[in-house]
Design a protein around this motif. Sequence first.
Motif, PDB file in Angstrom:
ATOM      1  N   CYS A  25       0.835   4.232  -2.814  1.00 24.13           N
ATOM      2  CA  CYS A  25       0.685   5.646  -2.476  1.00 24.13           C
ATOM      3  C   CYS A  25       1.808   6.485  -3.074  1.00 24.13           C
ATOM      4  CB  CYS A  25       0.646   5.826  -0.958  1.00 24.13           C
ATOM      5  SG  CYS A  25      -0.848   5.190  -0.167  1.00 24.13           S
ATOM      6  N   TRP A  41       0.823  -1.209   0.000  1.00 20.45           N
ATOM      7  CA  TRP A  41       0.000   0.000   0.000  1.00 20.45           C
ATOM      8  C   TRP A  41       0.856   1.256   0.000  1.00 20.45           C
ATOM      9  CZ3 TRP A  41      -4.507  -0.514  -1.754  1.00 20.45           C
ATOM     10  CH2 TRP A  41      -5.308  -1.609  -1.468  1.00 20.45           C
ATOM     11  N   TRP A  49      -2.564   2.943   5.252  1.00 16.28           N
ATOM     12  CA  TRP A  49      -2.072   3.267   3.909  1.00 16.28           C
ATOM     13  C   TRP A  49      -3.068   2.871   2.828  1.00 16.28           C
ATOM     14  CZ3 TRP A  49       1.121   6.877   3.923  1.00 16.28           C
ATOM     15  CH2 TRP A  49       2.079   7.005   4.937  1.00 16.28           C
ATOM     16  N   TYR A  97      -4.395   5.505   0.133  1.00 17.73           N
ATOM     17  CA  TYR A  97      -4.384   5.197  -1.299  1.00 17.73           C
ATOM     18  C   TYR A  97      -5.761   5.446  -1.919  1.00 17.73           C
ATOM     19  CZ  TYR A  97      -4.333   2.475  -5.610  1.00 17.73           C
ATOM     20  OH  TYR A  97      -4.452   2.083  -6.917  1.00 17.73           O
TER      21      TYR A  97
END
Length: 413
Positions: free
Chosen positions: A81, A77, A98, A102
């Motif tokens: 991002c 993740w 995360w 995202y």
Amino acid sequence: MDKKNFEAWLESVSVSFLTLTDPQKNETLDHLIGLSGAVQLRHLSNNLETLLKRDFLKLLPLELTFYLLKCACTEVWQAACRQLGWQIDDSIQSARHWKMIYLKAKLRMKQLKEQEAFETSSLIGHSARVYALFYKDGLLCTGSDDLSAKLWDVCTGQCIYGIQTHTCAAVKFDEQKLVTGSFDNTIACWEWSSGAKIQHFRGHTGAVFSIDYNDELDTLVSGSADFTVKVWSLSAGTCLNTLTGHTEWVTKVILQKSQVESVMHSPGDYILLSADKYEIKIWPIGREINCKCLKTLSVSEDRSVCLQPRLQFDGRYIVCSSDIGLYQWDFASYDILRVIKMLDSANLSLLSFGEVFALLFDTHYLYIMDLRTERITGRWPLPAYRKSKRGSTDNHPGVHAHTNTFTHTGGYP
């Protein structure tokens, strides 16, 4: 296993399978090997399926399995991002965190393409041109030709404070005070709660276009149309030093800590940047009174390229817009890292420059540039310009008389 041995193994497995599935036939080895490759591959997929689908995590201790899955998901993740331009804080090791970041970033990208990423607020209260803006933590300060400065909550559109001042050309504020630079050649410090003038700084012989200050240093700096930069005691109001060397109006000053090291400065040193129409000067500043210019940056020796008063400095990089595009310098070496040329640079101004995106604007639109591709990825129409009831009616993009309109992204990186 090398290629030759693998082929021999493949043939033996195929022959064994065919013999077992059809025992009534007495076929020769040569005939079996001569069957199509599709039959052999179908045999492998059917009989090796259980081996290929083995769950190796079940062979590990339960605690180790949870640890590996947690780390892998977090890294996945975080990587996703980063691809969208989000800055990653490695101290946060939460896959759920995360993942939400995202999904939020993906939504923002979609909104940018569909021109739905910005909210427009009309802040009504000034009766003349708005010259000066300063935004911080959801609050916007405006300085006007109507001899007032106002502090707004951009989420609600409400005016929190209003102070009667001089004609403001520059403003900066914190929780307790407001500092203004004026076309009357002076600088003033005001108290929000009472509206009282705490300090008055006199000494410039031209309009004060830009100011910055630091409470830790008890230092105020100002740039003026008299070609000078002045360094003041913020509390006492006295001029500590006058820096000369500019040959044009000083339209921007920035007081910031260095975050990199070079032969001229170390991380943590306070640095003053001052810019005019053609040059950017770099000065060391601290508790000492006297200082000499460390470096002068320019983009053309013959002064054929003009700089705009859109200067940014974060302690690592210097960014400035010009007639032909954006320039970025490395503060450690003073080398130009990149020049982003644009077709209509003379009319485009820099609003903000980040790690992945830059915000630009002209009289009609706010533009989002992806710095990885150096292309405009979206734009947002700005409200129509409204003429002032007082003074000149020159078009000042993004700033409007008696109705100031402020566009924001709600925390977009």
